[in-house]
Enzyme design. Structure first.
Site, PDB file in Angstrom:
ATOM      1  CG  HIS A 117      -1.931   0.963   1.361  1.00 47.48           C
ATOM      2  ND1 HIS A 117      -1.720   2.271   1.736  1.00 47.48           N
ATOM      3  CD2 HIS A 117      -3.268   0.852   1.150  1.00 47.48           C
ATOM      4  CE1 HIS A 117      -2.881   2.919   1.755  1.00 47.48           C
ATOM      5  NE2 HIS A 117      -3.834   2.079   1.400  1.00 47.48           N
ATOM      6  CG  ASP A 190       0.312  -2.386   6.195  1.00 46.99           C
ATOM      7  OD1 ASP A 190      -0.640  -2.433   6.998  1.00 46.99           O
ATOM      8  OD2 ASP A 190       0.245  -1.812   5.092  1.00 46.99           O
ATOM      9  CD  GLN A 193      -7.172  -4.587   4.252  1.00 43.27           C
ATOM     10  OE1 GLN A 193      -8.146  -5.238   4.627  1.00 43.27           O
ATOM     11  NE2 GLN A 193      -7.274  -3.325   3.865  1.00 43.27           N
ATOM     12  CE  LYS A 216      -7.481   0.049   6.149  1.00 45.38           C
ATOM     13  NZ  LYS A 216      -8.071   0.287   4.837  1.00 45.38           N
ATOM     14  CB  CYS A 353      -3.728   3.277  -1.674  1.00 46.43           C
ATOM     15  SG  CYS A 353      -4.929   4.573  -1.429  1.00 46.43           S
TER      16      CYS A 353
HETATM   17  N1  PMP Z   1      -1.979  -0.752   4.607  1.00 49.44           N
HETATM   18  C1  PMP Z   1      -2.949  -1.488   4.064  1.00 49.44           C
HETATM   19  C2  PMP Z   1      -2.650  -2.889   3.613  1.00 49.44           C
HETATM   20  C3  PMP Z   1      -4.230  -0.942   3.913  1.00 49.44           C
HETATM   21  O1  PMP Z   1      -5.205  -1.680   3.371  1.00 49.44           O
HETATM   22  C4  PMP Z   1      -4.459   0.391   4.330  1.00 49.44           C
HETATM   23  C5  PMP Z   1      -5.808   1.047   4.162  1.00 49.44           C
HETATM   24  N2  PMP Z   1      -6.366   0.864   2.883  1.00 49.44           N
HETATM   25  C6  PMP Z   1      -3.409   1.097   4.917  1.00 49.44           C
HETATM   26  C7  PMP Z   1      -2.186   0.496   5.042  1.00 49.44           C
HETATM   27  C8  PMP Z   1      -3.581   2.491   5.426  1.00 49.44           C
HETATM   28  O2  PMP Z   1      -4.453   2.510   6.512  1.00 49.44           O
HETATM   29  P1  PMP Z   1      -5.007   3.890   7.085  1.00 49.44           P
HETATM   30  O3  PMP Z   1      -5.479   4.678   5.914  1.00 49.44           O
HETATM   31  O4  PMP Z   1      -6.125   3.473   7.995  1.00 49.44           O
HETATM   32  O5  PMP Z   1      -3.892   4.550   7.826  1.00 49.44           O
END
Ligand code: PMP
Length: 395
Positions: A117, A190, A193, A216, A353
């Protein structure tokens, strides 16, 4: 608790009703999860009858709220098998990764993967690390053999998604930790998910940092967490200055609080922390193992329905965790998303993203369906009907 009782939880989520009062087939849980009434109620109490600031007040309401805030830290830490003094509240996973990227003292080379991401790419670039990128296997997993071949003693950090937000592929985190440690690097996972869809125990994973977001995990936006090993957090200098993160301030010299407070400058997200803890209680009350089985069944049903369609491309491994990315030939994912919306089906369409991953897949965007503990076979069926309708419209 079995799979059926997980499904029956749907009624506990007020957000799962469409604007027309009809069921809303929400298949965008990987972007953000709907909230159970229990989390909404906990936050409503914290914002109402229980509300006060934390850490500073001498009156009893504030002392009570401080206990609640610190209990929330204990609760969230326990959810991932960590200690409370190792759990920093952040604005989300993004801020947690930025904190490490900026503060880690030995910023040399970081090894990332092609499926990360943007929030696990850009902070490292901004903070001045040399970024190396490992490839994926043909079925869309992080290629740990390649990681092994690429790692050098100059790598001080390996930062990887525990579960991909596009492909749903699950990392063999334990092996990634062993590989990182074999060259003296640290492993940041990270976990955005992963925490909503599998049991996570940072001690068993043997990682060094773990980042995730409450929203999430059926909790509120605006809060997340960075877990880090105590000795590593201890070695990190503060990265934002302000109230609450200090020991003693003078104009000549300021000394800082111990972690985790050292990294929590300013009035924290008090109500959100309470909601975060309530979300952990909620998920634990269901038992994460049943969520894993439940989402695996839904993934199998959706992939099973889409695989025979010759105009559908499925991305990612068959055993993806709760997330299925696909393309329908001749229909842009955004158009598909719009047609599905007319049927009360909400999917995500775009680059998610993860533009470098889109480049690797050779597509500008994908359609993505992602499940939560409230998703059911009716959601899968509605999506499949919508795809068939889109095909007819564009034929
Ligand atoms: N890493 C992953 C794998 C994600 O799916 C996301 C959110 N789409 C993020 C990081 C970023 O999370 P946040 O926008 O809640 O900080």
């Amino acid at each position: 608790m079995n799979v059926m009782s997980a499904i029956s939880r749907k009624a506990e989520f007020p957000g799962l009703v469409g604007a027309d009062g009809q069921p809303w087939h929400y298949l965008d849980t990987a972007a953000t999860a709907q909230k159970p009434q229990m989390v909404i109620d906990a936050m409503s109490r914290a914002l109402g009858a229980d509300y006060a600031t934390v850490h500073r007040g001498v009156y009893s309401r504030s002392a009570q709220m401080t206990l609640g805030y610190e209990a929330a830290r204990r609760r969230v830490a326990a959810f991932i098998g960590g200690r409370e003094d190792e759990l920093v509240f952040t604005r989300g996973a993004t801020e947690a990764i930025n904190l490490v990227a900026y503060s880690y003292p030995d910023k040399r080379r970081v090894l990332l993967s092609q499926l990360e991401h943007h929030s696990n790419i850009v902070p490292w670039q901004l903070a001045g690390w040399q970024v190396d990128v490992c490839p994926l296997t043909t079925d869309g997993r992080i290629d740990l053999d390649a990681v092994e071949a690429m790692l050098t003693p100059d790598h001080t950090m390996v930062a990887l998604a525990h579960v991909s937000n596009v492909l749903g592929s699950v990392l063999d985190a334990r092996r990634a930790a062993d590989l990182a440690h074999s060259v003296g690097a640290k492993l940041l996972l990270d976990g955005c998910q992963a925490v909503p869809r599998m049991p996570v125990d940072v001690a068993a994973l043997d990682c060094d940092f773990y980042a995730f977001s409450a929203h999430k995990l059926y909790g509120p936006t605006g809060i997340g967490a960075l877990w880090g090993r105590a000795e590593l957090l201890d070695a990190l200098p503060p990265w934002q200055g302000g109230g609450s993160m200090i020991d003693r301030v003078t104009f000549e010299r300021t000394t800082y609080a111990l972690p985790p407070q050292r990294f929590e400058a300013g009035t924290p997200a008090i109500v959100e922390a309470i909601g975060f803890a309530a979300a952990c209680d909620y998920v634990d009350s269901i038992e994460v193992a049943s969520i894993v089985r439940h989402e695996a069944d839904l993934v199998a049903a959706l992939r099973g329905a889409l695989a025979p369609m010759s105009d559908v491309t499925l991305f990612g491994p068959e055993d993806s965790a709760g997330i299925v990315s696909f393309a329908l030939q001749g229909v842009h994912p955004h158009d598909l998303g719009t047609i599905l919306d007319e049927e009360n089906v909400a999917i995500r369409a775009g680059h998610h993203c993860a533009q470098p991953l889109m480049d690797t897949l050779g597509v500008p965007a994908t359609a993505r369906a992602s499940f939560g503990l409230y998703s059911d076979q009716a959601d899968v069926a509605a999506l499949v009907r919508g795809i068939e309708r889109a095909r007819r419209i564009f034929a």
